[in-house]
Motif scaffolding. Structure first.
Motif, PDB file in Angstrom:
ATOM      1  N   SER A 293      90.631  33.871 -48.228  1.00  0.00           N
ATOM      2  CA  SER A 293      91.998  34.186 -48.652  1.00  0.00           C
ATOM      3  C   SER A 293      92.327  35.665 -48.534  1.00  0.00           C
ATOM      4  CB  SER A 293      92.200  33.724 -50.097  1.00  0.00           C
ATOM      5  OG  SER A 293      91.970  32.355 -50.225  1.00  0.00           O
ATOM      6  N   LYS A 294      91.425  36.507 -49.035  1.00  0.00           N
ATOM      7  CA  LYS A 294      91.707  37.939 -49.091  1.00  0.00           C
ATOM      8  C   LYS A 294      91.837  38.547 -47.699  1.00  0.00           C
ATOM      9  CE  LYS A 294      90.356  42.066 -51.630  1.00  0.00           C
ATOM     10  NZ  LYS A 294      89.445  42.598 -52.663  1.00  0.00           N
ATOM     11  N   LEU A 295      91.162  37.954 -46.709  1.00  0.00           N
ATOM     12  CA  LEU A 295      91.193  38.489 -45.350  1.00  0.00           C
ATOM     13  C   LEU A 295      92.365  37.969 -44.538  1.00  0.00           C
ATOM     14  CD1 LEU A 295      87.380  38.382 -44.477  1.00  0.00           C
ATOM     15  CD2 LEU A 295      88.734  40.297 -45.357  1.00  0.00           C
ATOM     16  N   VAL A 296      93.195  37.129 -45.147  1.00  0.00           N
ATOM     17  CA  VAL A 296      94.382  36.617 -44.464  1.00  0.00           C
ATOM     18  C   VAL A 296      95.638  37.332 -44.959  1.00  0.00           C
ATOM     19  CG1 VAL A 296      95.693  34.510 -43.925  1.00  0.00           C
ATOM     20  CG2 VAL A 296      93.232  34.396 -44.175  1.00  0.00           C
ATOM     21  N   LYS A 297      95.503  38.151 -45.977  1.00  0.00           N
ATOM     22  CA  LYS A 297      96.657  38.834 -46.561  1.00  0.00           C
ATOM     23  C   LYS A 297      97.041  40.081 -45.759  1.00  0.00           C
ATOM     24  CE  LYS A 297      95.564  37.303 -51.266  1.00  0.00           C
ATOM     25  NZ  LYS A 297      95.189  37.736 -52.639  1.00  0.00           N
ATOM     26  N   GLY A 298      98.336  40.423 -45.840  1.00  0.00           N
ATOM     27  CA  GLY A 298      98.817  41.674 -45.283  1.00  0.00           C
ATOM     28  C   GLY A 298      99.294  41.619 -43.854  1.00  0.00           C
ATOM     29  N   TYR A 299      99.291  40.434 -43.254  1.00  0.00           N
ATOM     30  CA  TYR A 299      99.719  40.323 -41.855  1.00  0.00           C
ATOM     31  C   TYR A 299     101.200  39.951 -41.761  1.00  0.00           C
ATOM     32  CZ  TYR A 299      94.828  40.551 -40.511  1.00  0.00           C
ATOM     33  OH  TYR A 299      93.530  40.964 -40.320  1.00  0.00           O
ATOM     34  N   ASP A 300     101.809  40.253 -40.617  1.00  0.00           N
ATOM     35  CA  ASP A 300     103.191  39.877 -40.383  1.00  0.00           C
ATOM     36  C   ASP A 300     103.290  38.365 -40.186  1.00  0.00           C
ATOM     37  OD1 ASP A 300     103.198  39.256 -37.267  1.00  0.00           O
ATOM     38  OD2 ASP A 300     101.986  41.045 -37.584  1.00  0.00           O
ATOM     39  N   LYS A 301     104.492  37.842 -40.283  1.00  0.00           N
ATOM     40  CA  LYS A 301     104.679  36.387 -40.267  1.00  0.00           C
ATOM     41  C   LYS A 301     104.288  35.776 -38.922  1.00  0.00           C
ATOM     42  CE  LYS A 301     109.645  36.622 -39.093  1.00  0.00           C
ATOM     43  NZ  LYS A 301     111.005  36.193 -39.525  1.00  0.00           N
ATOM     44  N   GLU A 302     104.438  36.529 -37.827  1.00  0.00           N
ATOM     45  CA  GLU A 302     104.055  35.991 -36.519  1.00  0.00           C
ATOM     46  C   GLU A 302     102.541  35.817 -36.407  1.00  0.00           C
ATOM     47  OE1 GLU A 302     107.970  38.118 -36.032  1.00  0.00           O
ATOM     48  OE2 GLU A 302     106.034  38.642 -36.893  1.00  0.00           O
ATOM     49  N   THR A 303     101.807  36.810 -36.899  1.00  0.00           N
ATOM     50  CA  THR A 303     100.336  36.705 -36.863  1.00  0.00           C
ATOM     51  C   THR A 303      99.866  35.564 -37.755  1.00  0.00           C
ATOM     52  OG1 THR A 303     100.102  39.073 -36.413  1.00  0.00           O
ATOM     53  CG2 THR A 303      98.189  37.932 -37.327  1.00  0.00           C
ATOM     54  N   SER A 450      96.605  46.770 -39.537  1.00  0.00           N
ATOM     55  CA  SER A 450      97.260  45.911 -40.522  1.00  0.00           C
ATOM     56  C   SER A 450      96.285  45.078 -41.335  1.00  0.00           C
ATOM     57  CB  SER A 450      98.261  44.983 -39.823  1.00  0.00           C
ATOM     58  OG  SER A 450      97.633  44.217 -38.815  1.00  0.00           O
ATOM     59  N   GLY A 451      95.067  44.904 -40.846  1.00  0.00           N
ATOM     60  CA  GLY A 451      94.081  44.118 -41.578  1.00  0.00           C
ATOM     61  C   GLY A 451      92.811  44.008 -40.763  1.00  0.00           C
ATOM     62  N   SER A 452      91.727  43.560 -41.394  1.00  0.00           N
ATOM     63  CA  SER A 452      90.463  43.442 -40.686  1.00  0.00           C
ATOM     64  C   SER A 452      89.534  42.474 -41.398  1.00  0.00           C
ATOM     65  CB  SER A 452      89.775  44.809 -40.577  1.00  0.00           C
ATOM     66  OG  SER A 452      88.468  44.662 -40.069  1.00  0.00           O
ATOM     67  N   ALA A 453      88.805  41.687 -40.613  1.00  0.00           N
ATOM     68  CA  ALA A 453      87.810  40.759 -41.161  1.00  0.00           C
ATOM     69  C   ALA A 453      86.390  41.252 -40.943  1.00  0.00           C
ATOM     70  CB  ALA A 453      87.982  39.384 -40.509  1.00  0.00           C
ATOM     71  N   SER A 454      86.225  42.474 -40.489  1.00  0.00           N
ATOM     72  CA  SER A 454      84.918  42.907 -39.992  1.00  0.00           C
ATOM     73  C   SER A 454      83.903  43.286 -41.064  1.00  0.00           C
ATOM     74  CB  SER A 454      85.080  44.084 -39.020  1.00  0.00           C
ATOM     75  OG  SER A 454      85.552  45.243 -39.691  1.00  0.00           O
ATOM     76  N   SER A 455      84.348  43.816 -42.203  1.00  0.00           N
ATOM     77  CA  SER A 455      83.414  44.453 -43.129  1.00  0.00           C
ATOM     78  C   SER A 455      82.366  43.538 -43.753  1.00  0.00           C
ATOM     79  CB  SER A 455      84.172  45.185 -44.231  1.00  0.00           C
ATOM     80  OG  SER A 455      84.707  46.397 -43.731  1.00  0.00           O
ATOM     81  N   PRO A 456      82.717  42.345 -44.245  1.00  0.00           N
ATOM     82  CA  PRO A 456      81.676  41.544 -44.903  1.00  0.00           C
ATOM     83  C   PRO A 456      80.450  41.316 -44.034  1.00  0.00           C
ATOM     84  CG  PRO A 456      83.827  40.625 -45.372  1.00  0.00           C
ATOM     85  CD  PRO A 456      84.036  41.701 -44.343  1.00  0.00           C
ATOM     86  N   ALA A 457      80.628  40.857 -42.798  1.00  0.00           N
ATOM     87  CA  ALA A 457      79.493  40.609 -41.910  1.00  0.00           C
ATOM     88  C   ALA A 457      78.832  41.902 -41.470  1.00  0.00           C
ATOM     89  CB  ALA A 457      79.937  39.800 -40.691  1.00  0.00           C
ATOM     90  N   ALA A 458      79.623  42.956 -41.274  1.00  0.00           N
ATOM     91  CA  ALA A 458      79.066  44.236 -40.839  1.00  0.00           C
ATOM     92  C   ALA A 458      78.128  44.815 -41.883  1.00  0.00           C
ATOM     93  CB  ALA A 458      80.190  45.223 -40.526  1.00  0.00           C
ATOM     94  N   ILE A 459      78.547  44.814 -43.137  1.00  0.00           N
ATOM     95  CA  ILE A 459      77.733  45.377 -44.206  1.00  0.00           C
ATOM     96  C   ILE A 459      76.480  44.545 -44.423  1.00  0.00           C
ATOM     97  CG2 ILE A 459      77.681  46.105 -46.618  1.00  0.00           C
ATOM     98  CD1 ILE A 459      80.769  46.327 -46.463  1.00  0.00           C
ATOM     99  N   ALA A 460      76.643  43.218 -44.400  1.00  0.00           N
ATOM    100  CA  ALA A 460      75.512  42.317 -44.633  1.00  0.00           C
ATOM    101  C   ALA A 460      74.530  42.303 -43.470  1.00  0.00           C
ATOM    102  CB  ALA A 460      76.027  40.902 -44.886  1.00  0.00           C
ATOM    103  N   GLY A 461      74.995  42.678 -42.274  1.00  0.00           N
ATOM    104  CA  GLY A 461      74.161  42.577 -41.084  1.00  0.00           C
ATOM    105  C   GLY A 461      74.171  41.178 -40.492  1.00  0.00           C
ATOM    106  N   TYR A 462      75.246  40.410 -40.770  1.00  0.00           N
ATOM    107  CA  TYR A 462      75.369  39.035 -40.314  1.00  0.00           C
ATOM    108  C   TYR A 462      76.228  38.964 -39.041  1.00  0.00           C
ATOM    109  CZ  TYR A 462      73.566  37.585 -44.918  1.00  0.00           C
ATOM    110  OH  TYR A 462      72.793  37.399 -46.031  1.00  0.00           O
ATOM    111  N   PRO A 463      76.132  37.875 -38.287  1.00  0.00           N
ATOM    112  CA  PRO A 463      76.885  37.795 -37.025  1.00  0.00           C
ATOM    113  C   PRO A 463      78.365  37.543 -37.254  1.00  0.00           C
ATOM    114  CG  PRO A 463      75.698  35.750 -37.408  1.00  0.00           C
ATOM    115  CD  PRO A 463      75.243  36.715 -38.467  1.00  0.00           C
ATOM    116  N   HIS A 464      79.157  38.002 -36.297  1.00  0.00           N
ATOM    117  CA  HIS A 464      80.621  37.894 -36.370  1.00  0.00           C
ATOM    118  C   HIS A 464      81.127  37.703 -34.947  1.00  0.00           C
ATOM    119  CE1 HIS A 464      84.633  39.973 -37.790  1.00  0.00           C
ATOM    120  NE2 HIS A 464      84.852  38.864 -37.101  1.00  0.00           N
ATOM    121  N   LEU A 465      81.827  36.609 -34.715  1.00  0.00           N
ATOM    122  CA  LEU A 465      82.389  36.279 -33.402  1.00  0.00           C
ATOM    123  C   LEU A 465      83.897  36.282 -33.482  1.00  0.00           C
ATOM    124  CD1 LEU A 465      81.933  35.061 -30.457  1.00  0.00           C
ATOM    125  CD2 LEU A 465      82.241  32.822 -31.555  1.00  0.00           C
TER     126      LEU A 465
END
Length: 512
Positions: A293-303, A450-465
């Motif tokens: 949920s938190k990583l879907v917030k803050g984007y424009d309506k088109e995104t 405008s937003g980013s999903a990168s940090s959780p996996a980056a900090i943990a050292g987990y994969p992100h596609l």
């Protein structure tokens, strides 16, 4: 490093029909997989392929500054591949570029900084040696955000004192994101069929997303960092940036593996597999996927509309979607991350610089900062070096502040963060928009993300596609899949099934 530290890192719905990445090449192939088939069928040669991409680079690179250096020996290597054909070599005769913080023997490894202009590599980085052993033609280096976007809080992604400003092929006024800016733009503009980037937090997935590519940040320790200019041993990794999920898997088959010179890769061989196996259009059936949920917030309506359409595609392919998933402790882990990166940057860079060739005059972070100040007109015309100054003020890695922050960041982002969310809902993966569409290049404002999903996996050292979802106002936006450690192959399977089901992505206008 994506500029997420300021810091906690459509829809025009006009989709083209046909194959991903409109065929623009004279030989009729855009991606590694098809080029490989064409080579094996005798429809083309390694020399012809290299010449074709070099011609495209000569034509388009002046507009986007994605390629920073061309390797003179590439032609000879392509000719050799044509003479000594070996179908067992995964990448034989296929041209690849790497980000210019990765060593190729005989070429400068600059990290985008003129301070390292004379840093001529005496040997290949471990992953480059693996690419070479697999038959790849190492065609050159791609531009990047200087010092992996970790020099200034007001930096503009894609700018370096070595390569200038990389631009987005979908709109050259827009940012290519960073720090693997050149790798993203070069592949998107078809100046090279695939490239290698590096990521600390967002630097593969963000430029892949905004340039309309597939990007995989592997599990930390799956790909060696030997021969790569470091930012943080706690989070750095290299990974593929490609036109398709299959190509990303193909490159993973080559670059993963244990390296005695990188202790983090001790378990890599145990997790090595054929990443191309199981790439099936039905791979999403029965998969439980959670929307963060938190990583879907803050984007424009088109995104958001494009994201919702992508979720509908996942459901149509048999995925079970769990809405409103929360990853515990995200903010707390993000606060500790910046502390860890500052300590790591000073320590890791000083160690790296101390072991560069004697032709390199700037052998400590202090000397690099002095060089930057002395050559400010060339090196700091748009932004300064506040992050370097903050890093330099930190003490050794033995300090309690560092040790505590490092332990908390890994624990809160991994076992008590992503792992906890996956376990609570019995999930196979988590999803969110990777980031929003590319923003204007503006040196006064810097990056405006405008937003980013990168940090959780980056900090943990987990994969992100990240896999392209489509376009928003003519600009690509990606869908992120991430999960627990060593789930790289699983993410590729899910990403492949999504890629096969979603409408094709139009090629950049630059190519039309």
């Amino acid at each position: 490093m994506q500029q997420q530290h300021r810091f906690s890192f459509a829809i025009s719905m006009a989709f083209a029909c046909g194959a991903f990445g409109t065929s623009v090449n004279a030989l009729g192939a855009d991606d590694l997989h098809q080029l490989k088939l064409d080579l094996q069928a005798g429809k083309t040669t390694a020399t012809q392929i290299l010449q074709q991409y070099q011609a495209r680079s000569d034509k388009f690179n002046p507009q986007i500054a994605a390629v920073s250096a061309v390797r003179a020996e590439a032609k000879q290597d392509a000719e050799q591949a044509d003479k000594n054909k070996n179908p067992r070599l995964i990448l034989q005769g296929l041209p690849i570029m790497v980000k210019d913080n990765i060593a190729i023997q005989g070429m400068p490894t600059t990290a985008g900084s003129l301070a390292l202009a004379n840093n001529i590599a005496s040997s290949d980085a471990f992953l480059v040696a693996k690419l070479r052993a697999a038959g790849a033609v190492l065609a050159g280096k791609t531009n990047l955000s200087e010092w992996a976007n970790f020099r200034s809080t007001k930096s503009s992604s894609g700018w370096s004192s070595v390569g200038g400003q990389t631009r987005n092929p979908y709109n050259i006024k827009k940012s290519p994101c960073g720090s693997s800016s050149g790798s993203g733009a070069a592949v998107a503009a078809h100046l090279i069929p695939a490239a290698i980037g590096t990521e600390t937090d967002g630097s593969i997935v963000c430029p892949a997303a905004v340039n309309g590519l597939v990007g995989l940040k592997p599990t930390l320790g799956l790909v060696s960092r030997s021969g790569i200019v470091p930012l943080s041993h706690s989070q750095d990794t290299a990974g593929p940036m490609t036109l398709t999920v299959r190509d990303a898997a193909l490159l993973m088959n080559v670059i993963v593996g244990s390296d005695v010179n990188d202790p983090a890769t001790q378990a890599a061989d145990q997790h090595t597999t054929d990443f191309t196996q199981g790439l099936d259009a039905q791979a999403l059936k029965g998969k439980r996927i959670g929307i963060v949920s938190k990583l879907v917030k803050g984007y424009d309506k088109e995104t958001l509309a494009l994201f919702n359409r992508s979720v509908a595609i996942l459901k149509a392919q048999g995925a079970i979607i769990i809405d409103k998933v929360e990853i515990p402790h995200m903010d707390a882990a993000g606060k500790d991350e910046y502390t860890v990166l500052l300590y790591d940057f000073k320590s890791d860079l000083n160690t790296y610089l101390a072991n560069t060739p004697m032709t390199v005059n700037n052998r400590t972070m202090v000397e690099v900062m002095a060089f930057n100040k002395k050559n400010a007109k060339q090196v700091m015309p748009h932004f300064g070096q506040e992050i370097m100054q903050q890093a330099q003020a930190k003490g050794p890695l033995s300090e309690k502040a560092y040790l505590d922050a490092s332990e908390r960041a890994k624990r809160l982002s991994g076992p008590e963060g992503i792992d906890a969310a996956l376990k609570q809902h019995q999930l196979d993966a988590l999803i969110a928009p990777t980031t929003g569409p590319a923003w204007d290049i503006n040196y006064k404002k810097g990056d405006v993300i405008s937003g980013s999903a990168s940090s959780p996996a980056a900090i943990a050292g987990y994969p992100h596609l990240t896999v392209p979802m489509g376009l928003v106002k003519g600009l690509p936006v990606g869908l992120s899949f991430f999960a627990g450690a060593w789930s790289d192959a699983s993410l590729l399977k899910m990403g492949y099934a999504f890629e096969q089901a979603r409408p094709a992505l139009p090629a950049p206008l630059l190519l039309k």
